[in-house]
Design an enzyme around this catalytic site. Structure first.
Site, PDB file in Angstrom:
ATOM      1  N   SER A 139       0.854  -1.188   0.000  1.00  0.00           N
ATOM      2  CA  SER A 139       0.000   0.000   0.000  1.00  0.00           C
ATOM      3  C   SER A 139       0.883   1.229   0.000  1.00  0.00           C
ATOM      4  O   SER A 139       2.069   1.169   0.329  1.00  0.00           O
ATOM      5  CB  SER A 139      -0.888  -0.012   1.256  1.00  0.00           C
ATOM      6  OG  SER A 139      -1.518   1.235   1.458  1.00  0.00           O
ATOM      7  N   TYR A 152      -2.450  -2.279  10.231  1.00  0.00           N
ATOM      8  CA  TYR A 152      -2.392  -2.285   8.774  1.00  0.00           C
ATOM      9  C   TYR A 152      -1.076  -1.695   8.266  1.00  0.00           C
ATOM     10  O   TYR A 152      -0.403  -2.280   7.403  1.00  0.00           O
ATOM     11  CB  TYR A 152      -3.581  -1.497   8.220  1.00  0.00           C
ATOM     12  CG  TYR A 152      -3.772  -1.608   6.730  1.00  0.00           C
ATOM     13  CD1 TYR A 152      -4.437  -2.700   6.177  1.00  0.00           C
ATOM     14  CD2 TYR A 152      -3.311  -0.620   5.864  1.00  0.00           C
ATOM     15  CE1 TYR A 152      -4.630  -2.810   4.813  1.00  0.00           C
ATOM     16  CE2 TYR A 152      -3.496  -0.717   4.500  1.00  0.00           C
ATOM     17  CZ  TYR A 152      -4.153  -1.819   3.972  1.00  0.00           C
ATOM     18  OH  TYR A 152      -4.329  -1.912   2.617  1.00  0.00           O
TER      19      TYR A 152
END
Length: 252
Positions: A139, A152
């Site tokens: 990401s 995350y």
């Protein structure tokens, strides 16, 4: 001729937005695709959207070694080879101050993003054809931080470390290992994240993220899939150990 003619690809998280968009494009370019996700219902629907006899699916939990071995073995049984593994399965992380961050959420996110990619590599790379490609969806937050996203963001950073180790090990076999770093994607997964983040930061997170992206918008899953195709195909024949940013300039 397609860019992926004759290639056999595994896509985890294959029933989700990015996984399905990528599987569709890989298939369109000539690949056979094994979709992996948690439940048969969503997988059956995803496979039907792709259509044809070059798509199959198997339900499995990517954080469980036996189930990873099962999807690897099922792919080999059907097509006798593996050329690409797209380790794309993901789940949500909470957004909380560190003192309030739930340990069970940290463990759950780590299991899917990091252990899932590790197990895909552990059991998949020894069976992968030389000259193949192993891709991990990280990401934009895999190269930056923000308060509250402890599960995350930490997991997405860890995937980069895993990628770099693997790239050094299997490069001699002509196998490229890279991480893909999308910016905010216009899908339900991202919207759920942004709704949680909005509560933490006290403003509309979707609007905030669009302001941070020089291109001024979220990316579409089909646009990110083009970068997956690049990494999966021989277009990336000398691209190894990289963090490919698909973030509209967000980290520039």
């Amino acid at each position: 001729m397609g860019l992926m003619d004759g290639k056999i690809c595994i896509v985890t998280g294959g029933a989700g937005s990015l996984g399905l968009a990528s599987a569709k494009l890989l298939h369109k370019e000539g690949a056979a695709v094994m979709l992996v996700d948690l439940d048969d219902t969503s997988l059956k629907k995803a496979a039907a959207e792709i259509g044809g006899d070059r798509v199959a699916y198997i339900a499995g939990d990517v954080s469980q070694a036996a189930q990873v071995q099962k999807y690897i073995d099922a792919t080999l049984a059907k097509w006798q080879r593996i050329d690409v593994i797209f380790s794309n399965a993901g789940n949500h992380g909470a957004h909380k101050p560190i003192a309030e961050f739930p340990e069970d959420n940290f463990d759950a996110v780590w299991a899917v993003h990091v252990k899932g990619a590790f197990l895909a590599a552990k059991y998949g790379l020894p069976k992968m054809s030389d000259g193949g490609s192993f891709i991990i969806t990280s990401s934009v937050v895999g190269v930056r931080g923000m308060p509250g996203g402890y599960a995350y963001i930490t997991a997405k950073h860890a995937q980069v470390g895993l990628m770099r180790c693997l790239a050094k090990e299997v490069g001699r076999r002509g196998i490229r290992v890279n991480t893909l770093h999308p910016g905010p994607i216009d899908n339900q997964f991202q919207l759920d994240v942004e709704n949680d983040l909005s509560k933490v930061i006290g403003r509309n997170a979707t609007q905030m993220l669009n302001e941070l992206v020089p291109l001024g918008r979220h990316v579409d899953a089909a646009e990110v899939a083009r970068s997956v195709l690049y990494l999966a195909s021989d277009l990336s024949i000398y691209t190894n150990g990289t963090t490919l940013m698909v973030d509209g300039g967000m980290t520039a």
